[in-house]
Design a protein around this motif. Structure first.
Motif, short mmCIF file in Angstrom:
data_model
loop_
_atom_site.label_atom_id
_atom_site.label_comp_id
_atom_site.label_asym_id
_atom_site.label_seq_id
_atom_site.Cartn_x
_atom_site.Cartn_y
_atom_site.Cartn_z
N GLY A 102 -92.64 134.06 39.13
CA GLY A 102 -91.21 133.52 38.72
C GLY A 102 -90.63 132.52 39.91
N ILE A 103 -91.48 131.59 40.39
CA ILE A 103 -91.00 130.70 41.30
C ILE A 103 -90.44 129.41 40.51
CG2 ILE A 103 -91.95 128.99 43.01
CD1 ILE A 103 -94.02 131.18 43.65
N GLU A 104 -89.19 129.25 40.89
CA GLU A 104 -88.74 128.17 40.04
C GLU A 104 -89.27 126.80 40.29
OE1 GLU A 104 -86.49 126.56 37.44
OE2 GLU A 104 -85.87 128.66 37.67
N VAL A 105 -89.22 126.02 39.36
CA VAL A 105 -89.71 124.70 39.44
C VAL A 105 -88.85 123.66 38.91
CG1 VAL A 105 -91.65 122.93 38.49
CG2 VAL A 105 -92.44 125.32 38.99
N LYS A 106 -88.16 123.90 38.01
CA LYS A 106 -86.90 122.74 37.49
C LYS A 106 -86.34 122.36 38.57
CE LYS A 106 -84.88 124.35 33.61
NZ LYS A 106 -85.60 123.41 32.55
N GLY A 107 -86.27 121.03 38.41
CA GLY A 107 -85.33 120.39 39.56
C GLY A 107 -85.70 120.41 41.33
N ARG A 108 -86.81 121.04 41.35
CA ARG A 108 -87.53 121.28 42.76
C ARG A 108 -88.42 120.13 43.26
NH1 ARG A 108 -88.76 127.25 44.24
NH2 ARG A 108 -88.04 126.56 46.50
N ASP A 109 -88.32 119.80 44.39
CA ASP A 109 -89.43 118.86 45.20
C ASP A 109 -90.65 119.44 45.23
OD1 ASP A 109 -87.45 116.63 44.82
OD2 ASP A 109 -86.53 117.36 46.69
N ILE A 110 -91.83 118.79 44.52
CA ILE A 110 -93.13 119.27 44.60
C ILE A 110 -94.03 118.16 45.14
CG2 ILE A 110 -95.09 120.43 43.26
CD1 ILE A 110 -92.68 121.05 41.07
N THR A 111 -94.68 118.55 46.32
CA THR A 111 -95.69 117.55 46.82
C THR A 111 -97.03 118.09 46.34
OG1 THR A 111 -94.11 116.52 48.39
CG2 THR A 111 -96.75 116.24 48.91
N ILE A 112 -97.97 117.16 45.95
CA ILE A 112 -99.47 117.35 45.49
C ILE A 112 -100.24 116.73 46.49
CG2 ILE A 112 -101.10 117.59 43.81
CD1 ILE A 112 -99.19 117.62 41.41
N VAL A 113 -100.85 117.26 47.14
CA VAL A 113 -102.09 116.51 48.14
C VAL A 113 -103.24 116.49 47.43
CG1 VAL A 113 -102.80 116.17 50.60
CG2 VAL A 113 -100.51 117.29 50.04
N GLY A 114 -103.61 115.43 46.97
CA GLY A 114 -104.96 115.11 46.05
C GLY A 114 -104.71 114.75 44.71
N ARG A 115 -105.40 113.70 44.40
CA ARG A 115 -105.19 113.10 43.13
C ARG A 115 -106.27 112.90 42.20
NH1 ARG A 115 -105.26 106.56 44.87
NH2 ARG A 115 -107.09 106.93 46.23
N SER A 116 -107.16 114.18 42.24
CA SER A 116 -108.43 114.28 41.33
C SER A 116 -107.88 114.30 39.98
CB SER A 116 -109.25 115.41 41.65
OG SER A 116 -108.70 116.69 41.29
N ASN A 117 -109.05 114.20 39.05
CA ASN A 117 -108.89 114.33 37.47
C ASN A 117 -108.95 115.66 37.28
OD1 ASN A 117 -108.51 111.41 37.16
ND2 ASN A 117 -110.78 111.37 36.48
N THR A 118 -108.98 116.62 38.15
CA THR A 118 -109.07 117.95 37.82
C THR A 118 -108.23 118.97 38.32
OG1 THR A 118 -110.77 118.31 39.61
CG2 THR A 118 -111.82 118.13 37.62
N VAL A 119 -107.48 118.40 39.22
CA VAL A 119 -106.21 118.86 39.78
C VAL A 119 -105.05 118.22 39.90
CG1 VAL A 119 -105.37 120.51 41.73
CG2 VAL A 119 -107.95 120.60 41.07
N GLY A 120 -105.22 117.42 41.01
CA GLY A 120 -104.04 116.81 41.28
C GLY A 120 -103.26 115.56 40.02
N LYS A 121 -103.95 115.02 39.17
CA LYS A 121 -103.24 114.08 38.36
C LYS A 121 -102.67 115.04 37.21
CE LYS A 121 -106.00 109.84 39.53
NZ LYS A 121 -107.00 109.07 38.84
N PRO A 122 -103.56 115.93 36.60
CA PRO A 122 -103.28 116.67 35.45
C PRO A 122 -101.96 117.64 35.97
CG PRO A 122 -105.29 117.41 36.13
CD PRO A 122 -105.03 116.20 36.66
N LEU A 123 -101.91 118.20 37.16
CA LEU A 123 -100.94 119.06 37.64
C LEU A 123 -99.88 118.22 37.59
CD1 LEU A 123 -100.04 121.64 38.63
CD2 LEU A 123 -100.76 121.08 41.01
N ALA A 124 -99.65 117.08 38.17
CA ALA A 124 -98.51 116.44 38.15
C ALA A 124 -98.00 116.11 36.96
CB ALA A 124 -98.87 114.83 38.98
N LEU A 125 -98.79 115.95 35.91
CA LEU A 125 -98.26 115.83 34.40
C LEU A 125 -97.68 117.02 33.79
CD1 LEU A 125 -101.07 113.63 32.87
CD2 LEU A 125 -98.92 112.73 33.57
N LEU A 126 -98.62 118.15 34.17
CA LEU A 126 -97.88 119.70 33.72
C LEU A 126 -96.61 119.89 34.45
CD1 LEU A 126 -101.27 121.58 34.00
CD2 LEU A 126 -100.07 120.86 31.71
#
Length: 273
Positions: free
Chosen positions: A142-166
């Motif tokens: 139940g961790i709210e995501v809407k409107g929150r600032d999220i920083t992803i460290v890492g830009r791989s095709n398996t985690v970073g990039k697809p997670l950003a899109l999700l």
């Protein structure tokens, strides 16, 4: 709060077991398509086969053979196969060509261009399960995501990039910053985030000073230090100030494996619809 991935994965396995229990007839198989797997892949494949046995699913290891593209094409057409995992790396084959030939509907790891690109328009068959596991954990607790600032460290095709899109999808509505090896002031970007996700593969890269007290920290890292599995986050230090944090092991990784089997079952449903 410790975000225990084992609890999340159990709920996914329970869901799969219930669906399997309501079925009649034989289950299709899950294929691990490999080529001289290295020790880490062998360990991963063993764990998948072990979990498959618990669920009553046949997990077959298939060598890529002399013509891997042709092999994949045959597996695509084989109705006794519901899902395929191309074990990275393929040492003696053109991995891009193999993935290009793979049916996106059987691509349990969401590695094909069609699945990765489809995330943008909600048209993917499957998203990469590690990125999806992060979403699953946030949702389960139940961790709210809407409107929150999220920083992803890492830009791989398996985690970073697809997670950003999700996280950017309409209805999820996160505000996302993606950092990588060329990013400046990574510590500032992580400190200003409500949620930090680390997927860089460097042990204890995320230190206490990089996290704002009360932030949520998701550790995707898999690193071995003195034979011990550890994440990207200095857990002992960061857990003292974070509002919630995933452990390693027992966090994102366990949910990732469970999602592979959810994808497998969804492939069956699609094949039979």
């Amino acid at each position: 709060m410790i975000l225990d991935g084992k609890i999340v994965s159990k709920s996914i396995y329970d869901e799969i077991k219930e669906k399997i229990g309501n079925r009649t007839g034989e289950l299709p198989s899950l294929v691990l398509f490999c080529d001289e797997p290295d020790p880490s892949n062998k360990t991963y494949m063993k764990s998948i086969r072990k979990q498959g046995e618990k669920l009553g699913i046949e997990v077959i290891v298939r060598d890529s053979g002399s013509n891997p593209v042709e092999e994949i094409s045959e597996l695509n057409k084989d109705k006794s196969v519901a899902g395929i995992m191309v074990m990275h790396p393929l040492k003696n084959a053109n991995e891009k060509a193999v993935l290009a030939a793979l049916d996106p509907g059987k691509d349990l790891e969401g590695r094909t261009v069609s699945n990765l690109g489809g995330i943008i328009n909600d048209e993917e068959f499957f998203a990469p399960p590690t990125a999806e596991a992060v979403m699953e954990i946030l949702d389960y607790y139940g961790i709210e995501v809407k409107g929150r600032d999220i920083t992803i460290v890492g830009r791989s095709n398996t985690v970073g990039k697809p997670l950003a899109l999700l996280l950017l999808k309409k209805g999820v509505d996160g505000t996302v910053t993606v950092c990588h090896s060329r990013s400046r002031d990574i510590s500032e970007k992580t400190f200003n985030a409500d949620i930090v996700v680390s997927a860089v593969g460097i042990a204890k890269f995320i230190e206490r000073e990089m996290i704002r007290p009360g932030a949520v920290v998701i550790d995707v890292g898999i690193n071995f230090v003195d034979g011990k599995l550890v994440g990207d986050v200095d857990f002992d230090e960061v857990s003292q100030i974070a509002a919630a944090i995933t452990p390693v092991p027992g966090g994102v990784g366990s949910v990732t494996t469970a999602l592979l089997f959810r994808h497998y079952y969804r492939s069956i449903e699609r094949m039979e619809s």
